[in-house]
Write a protein that holds these residues in place. Structure first.
Motif, short mmCIF file in Angstrom:
data_model
loop_
_atom_site.label_atom_id
_atom_site.label_comp_id
_atom_site.label_asym_id
_atom_site.label_seq_id
_atom_site.Cartn_x
_atom_site.Cartn_y
_atom_site.Cartn_z
N CYS A 8 -25.52 29.57 -17.48
CA CYS A 8 -26.34 28.50 -17.42
C CYS A 8 -25.38 26.97 -17.36
N ASN A 54 -32.93 20.63 -16.17
CA ASN A 54 -31.97 21.18 -17.03
C ASN A 54 -32.29 21.23 -18.48
N LYS A 56 -35.55 21.29 -19.53
CA LYS A 56 -36.75 22.04 -19.59
C LYS A 56 -36.26 23.69 -19.45
N THR A 57 -35.21 23.86 -18.48
CA THR A 57 -34.74 25.37 -18.31
C THR A 57 -33.45 25.29 -17.66
N VAL A 74 -33.62 26.05 -11.18
CA VAL A 74 -35.01 26.41 -11.74
C VAL A 74 -35.74 25.32 -12.18
N LEU A 76 -39.76 24.33 -13.29
CA LEU A 76 -41.15 24.59 -13.84
C LEU A 76 -42.35 23.91 -13.27
N TYR A 109 -41.93 30.43 -12.88
CA TYR A 109 -41.02 29.48 -12.27
C TYR A 109 -40.78 29.37 -10.98
N HIS A 133 -30.58 34.98 -13.09
CA HIS A 133 -32.04 34.32 -13.50
C HIS A 133 -32.88 35.50 -14.10
N TYR A 137 -34.56 34.70 -17.78
CA TYR A 137 -35.71 34.40 -17.83
C TYR A 137 -36.93 35.64 -17.88
N THR A 140 -39.39 35.75 -20.65
CA THR A 140 -40.41 34.39 -20.54
C THR A 140 -41.16 34.28 -19.63
N TYR A 141 -40.83 34.71 -18.20
CA TYR A 141 -41.61 34.55 -17.40
C TYR A 141 -42.12 35.95 -16.44
#
Length: 185
Positions: A8, A54, A56-57, A74, A76, A109, A133, A137, A140-141
């Motif tokens: 990241c 960045n 935010k995610t 990424v 949102l 996302y 990814h 994620y 979360t997603y």
């Protein structure tokens, strides 16, 4: 060539390097042959926009030592206003369904853009960026969505190999786009 690290983005210098790589592969900076052979990116970000995204995610990057050699951004849905040219895609997403459920009811996302330095292509970084990814994620997603120009056949084929499927095609003022969804379940 030394090994790469997929991680990241945490530093402003990394975001600046994303912008430099993006500029080298921006559709308006390439010849027709380069676009057809290597693909292209269609959106240019600013440092401010990348910093907001960045925060935010985190963005996913590939580095060789301290140099960014690839990235997969990424974005949102709540950051739509940061990049107005993507507003048509988000508007369409709000009208689509997936598995008979409105897409807007899912927690998803958008993978905002993926790019790999020319000297690092063909080494599996595309897949590794997407694997990161999923690792970061998936809890979360529900899934990841992206859009790819129908003219960018290299990118379309690469996304299909990862597991993305086309859920919608639309035309805007710039191109014909495929909306692709990667369901991790």
């Amino acid at each position: 060539m030394t090994s790469t690290t997929i991680k990241c983005a945490t530093k402003t210098t990394e975001l600046k390097q994303i912008l430099a790589l993006q500029n080298l592969n921006y559709v308006k900076n390439l010849t027709e042959e380069e676009k057809n052979t290597n693909g292209f990116v269609t959106v240019k970000h600013t440092l401010s926009v990348l910093e907001q995204m960045n925060s935010k995610t985190p963005q996913i990057i590939a580095t060789n030592n301290t140099n960014v050699v690839g990235y997969a951004l990424v974005m949102l849905p709540e950051t739509t206003s940061l990049i107005p040219v993507l507003a048509p895609m988000f508007k369409i997403l709000n009208s689509l369904t997936y598995n008979n459920i409105p897409v807007k009811n899912y927690n998803y996302y958008v993978m905002g853009q993926i790019c790999i330095s020319k000297t690092y292509r063909g080494l599996g970084l595309f897949r590794k960026l997407y694997q990161k990814h999923k690792e970061v994620y998936k809890n979360t997603y529900n899934f990841c969505i992206t859009e790819v120009s129908t003219n960018n056949q290299r990118s379309m084929l690469a996304h299909q190999k990862i597991g993305f499927t086309t859920i919608h095609t639309f035309t805007d003022q710039t191109d014909i786009w495929n909306i692709l969804l990667w369901d991790w379940k």
